[in-house]
Design a protein around this motif. Structure first.
Motif, PDB file in Angstrom:
ATOM      1  N   THR A  54      40.740   8.531  45.419  1.00 42.77           N
ATOM      2  CA  THR A  54      40.370   9.051  44.105  1.00 42.77           C
ATOM      3  C   THR A  54      40.695  10.533  44.019  1.00 42.77           C
ATOM      4  OG1 THR A  54      38.086   9.550  44.802  1.00 42.77           O
ATOM      5  CG2 THR A  54      38.509   7.381  43.817  1.00 42.77           C
ATOM      6  N   LEU A  55      41.182  10.926  42.858  1.00 42.63           N
ATOM      7  CA  LEU A  55      41.474  12.327  42.556  1.00 42.63           C
ATOM      8  C   LEU A  55      40.779  12.647  41.244  1.00 42.63           C
ATOM      9  CD1 LEU A  55      43.267  14.734  43.623  1.00 42.63           C
ATOM     10  CD2 LEU A  55      44.940  14.025  41.916  1.00 42.63           C
ATOM     11  N   LYS A  56      39.792  13.535  41.292  1.00 36.75           N
ATOM     12  CA  LYS A  56      39.008  13.846  40.104  1.00 36.75           C
ATOM     13  C   LYS A  56      39.271  15.277  39.669  1.00 36.75           C
ATOM     14  CE  LYS A  56      34.311  13.949  38.239  1.00 36.75           C
ATOM     15  NZ  LYS A  56      32.873  13.741  38.501  1.00 36.75           N
ATOM     16  N   ALA A  57      39.669  15.428  38.400  1.00 37.07           N
ATOM     17  CA  ALA A  57      39.862  16.756  37.808  1.00 37.07           C
ATOM     18  C   ALA A  57      39.041  16.807  36.528  1.00 37.07           C
ATOM     19  CB  ALA A  57      41.340  16.997  37.508  1.00 37.07           C
ATOM     20  N   GLY A  58      38.066  17.696  36.489  1.00 40.86           N
ATOM     21  CA  GLY A  58      37.165  17.735  35.344  1.00 40.86           C
ATOM     22  C   GLY A  58      36.406  16.434  35.235  1.00 40.86           C
ATOM     23  N   SER A  59      36.435  15.833  34.055  1.00 42.61           N
ATOM     24  CA  SER A  59      35.705  14.572  33.843  1.00 42.61           C
ATOM     25  C   SER A  59      36.596  13.349  34.050  1.00 42.61           C
ATOM     26  CB  SER A  59      35.131  14.546  32.422  1.00 42.61           C
ATOM     27  OG  SER A  59      36.181  14.652  31.458  1.00 42.61           O
ATOM     28  N   LEU A 170      41.942   8.737  59.366  1.00 42.03           N
ATOM     29  CA  LEU A 170      42.002  10.082  58.796  1.00 42.03           C
ATOM     30  C   LEU A 170      41.250  10.027  57.481  1.00 42.03           C
ATOM     31  CD1 LEU A 170      43.127  12.985  58.670  1.00 42.03           C
ATOM     32  CD2 LEU A 170      45.252  12.038  57.745  1.00 42.03           C
ATOM     33  N   THR A 171      40.168  10.806  57.372  1.00 39.25           N
ATOM     34  CA  THR A 171      39.269  10.715  56.224  1.00 39.25           C
ATOM     35  C   THR A 171      39.184  12.034  55.474  1.00 39.25           C
ATOM     36  OG1 THR A 171      37.920   9.050  57.360  1.00 39.25           O
ATOM     37  CG2 THR A 171      36.921  10.166  55.474  1.00 39.25           C
ATOM     38  N   PHE A 172      39.284  11.954  54.153  1.00 37.65           N
ATOM     39  CA  PHE A 172      39.085  13.108  53.287  1.00 37.65           C
ATOM     40  C   PHE A 172      37.878  12.814  52.407  1.00 37.65           C
ATOM     41  CE2 PHE A 172      43.606  12.883  54.275  1.00 37.65           C
ATOM     42  CZ  PHE A 172      43.847  14.184  54.748  1.00 37.65           C
ATOM     43  N   THR A 173      36.861  13.660  52.516  1.00 28.63           N
ATOM     44  CA  THR A 173      35.624  13.450  51.773  1.00 28.63           C
ATOM     45  C   THR A 173      35.347  14.649  50.877  1.00 28.63           C
ATOM     46  OG1 THR A 173      34.715  12.158  53.620  1.00 28.63           O
ATOM     47  CG2 THR A 173      33.161  12.949  51.961  1.00 28.63           C
ATOM     48  N   SER A 190      40.878  22.863  31.553  1.00 29.95           N
ATOM     49  CA  SER A 190      40.121  23.976  32.144  1.00 29.95           C
ATOM     50  C   SER A 190      39.918  23.803  33.650  1.00 29.95           C
ATOM     51  CB  SER A 190      38.754  24.107  31.467  1.00 29.95           C
ATOM     52  OG  SER A 190      37.976  22.932  31.664  1.00 29.95           O
ATOM     53  N   ALA A 191      40.239  22.626  34.171  1.00 28.77           N
ATOM     54  CA  ALA A 191      40.031  22.375  35.609  1.00 28.77           C
ATOM     55  C   ALA A 191      41.050  23.150  36.441  1.00 28.77           C
ATOM     56  CB  ALA A 191      40.140  20.883  35.894  1.00 28.77           C
ATOM     57  N   THR A 192      40.574  23.805  37.488  1.00 31.26           N
ATOM     58  CA  THR A 192      41.455  24.540  38.408  1.00 31.26           C
ATOM     59  C   THR A 192      41.434  23.934  39.807  1.00 31.26           C
ATOM     60  OG1 THR A 192      39.665  26.100  38.920  1.00 31.26           O
ATOM     61  CG2 THR A 192      41.189  26.706  37.147  1.00 31.26           C
ATOM     62  N   ALA A 193      40.601  22.932  40.010  1.00 26.67           N
ATOM     63  CA  ALA A 193      40.531  22.260  41.308  1.00 26.67           C
ATOM     64  C   ALA A 193      40.178  20.803  41.084  1.00 26.67           C
ATOM     65  CB  ALA A 193      39.494  22.914  42.220  1.00 26.67           C
ATOM     66  N   SER A 194      40.606  19.968  41.992  1.00 24.07           N
ATOM     67  CA  SER A 194      40.270  18.552  41.935  1.00 24.07           C
ATOM     68  C   SER A 194      39.565  18.164  43.230  1.00 24.07           C
ATOM     69  CB  SER A 194      41.514  17.685  41.746  1.00 24.07           C
ATOM     70  OG  SER A 194      42.346  17.789  42.885  1.00 24.07           O
ATOM     71  N   VAL A 195      38.903  17.028  43.196  1.00 25.54           N
ATOM     72  CA  VAL A 195      38.200  16.520  44.383  1.00 25.54           C
ATOM     73  C   VAL A 195      38.915  15.260  44.855  1.00 25.54           C
ATOM     74  CG1 VAL A 195      36.023  15.632  45.274  1.00 25.54           C
ATOM     75  CG2 VAL A 195      36.010  17.501  43.623  1.00 25.54           C
ATOM     76  N   PHE A 196      39.285  15.253  46.132  1.00 31.27           N
ATOM     77  CA  PHE A 196      40.080  14.156  46.689  1.00 31.27           C
ATOM     78  C   PHE A 196      39.264  13.403  47.726  1.00 31.27           C
ATOM     79  CE2 PHE A 196      43.363  12.846  49.939  1.00 31.27           C
ATOM     80  CZ  PHE A 196      43.940  11.840  49.178  1.00 31.27           C
TER      81      PHE A 196
END
Length: 216
Positions: A54-59, A170-173, A190-196
């Motif tokens: 999953t890649l989350k940017a903003g909502s 290999l885990t990315f949390t 407006s998002a400058t970072a995402s969560v992977f």
């Protein structure tokens, strides 16, 4: 002793304590990275997504269920570092079978450039994936036309964890990845970072009977 002299003495003592603490802190040596060895030396490996990424940017969250990357453990003695991590170039990970949390929107992920993964032995064993500048671009079509570019201005380091096993993982949390978002209505500009988030199973391609392992 007068109140003025007492206050002056306390102030002088406090300043001395602060100065001493500052000297002590600045004199503290930086932690030294331990040794790392990745085996088997020279073997090819394949990292296959387990579950979903999953890649989350903003909502907006994009979920992919297929992702693959390949690489090679450095040949000896390059597979061992007495004071730090061991790095391996990897193919740009492919991402497919992707969906978006936005109704009526279809995402497509393309990757390019020189990707890399490095492992550092320890407790836990840490891993860092390097995304080259503009190395991942996510585009959406449908009700919202957005473009999300990862590592938009410089290579980005994505922190993860390694676990030895059969196969190793290999885990990315909740790893942070800098992004630039462009587009119109519905795009999280407006998002400058995402969560992977993702878990990859890493297997030995050269000799499937062996495992890719990280040790001291």
């Amino acid at each position: 002793m007068s109140r003025t002299r007492t206050a002056l003495a306390l102030g002088t003592a406090a300043a001395g304590a602060i100065a001493l603490a500052s000297v002590t802190a600045s004199a503290a040596p930086a932690p030294v990275a331990g040794s790392t060895t990745v085996t088997p030396a020279g073997h090819d490996f394949k990292a296959v997504l387990s579950g979903k990424a999953t890649l989350k940017a903003g909502s907006v969250t994009v979920t992919c269920t297929v992702s693959v990357s390949t690489g090679t453990v450095p040949a000896a003695p390059g597979n061992s570092n007495p004071a730090g991590p061991v790095s391996s170039p990897i193919s740009p990970p492919t991402y497919s079978s992707c969906t978006s949390s936005m109704p009526g929107v279809t995402p497509t992920v393309t990757t390019s450039g020189a990707w890399e993964v490095s492992m550092q032995d320890g407790s836990p064993i840490t891993a860092t994936m390097t995304v080259p500048t503009g190395g991942l671009v996510l585009k959406t079509t449908g009700l919202a036309s957005c473009t999300v570019t990862a590592a938009p201005t410089a290579p980005a380091s994505v922190a993860g964890a390694w676990a030895n096993g059969s196969p190793s993982s290999l885990t990315f949390t909740n790893a942070s990845v800098p992004v630039k978002v462009t587009g119109g209505f519905g795009c999280p500009t407006s998002a400058t970072a995402s969560v992977f988030n993702a878990v990859y199973k890493v297997s030995d391609v050269t000799d499937p009977a062996q495992d890719i392992t990280v040790g001291p």
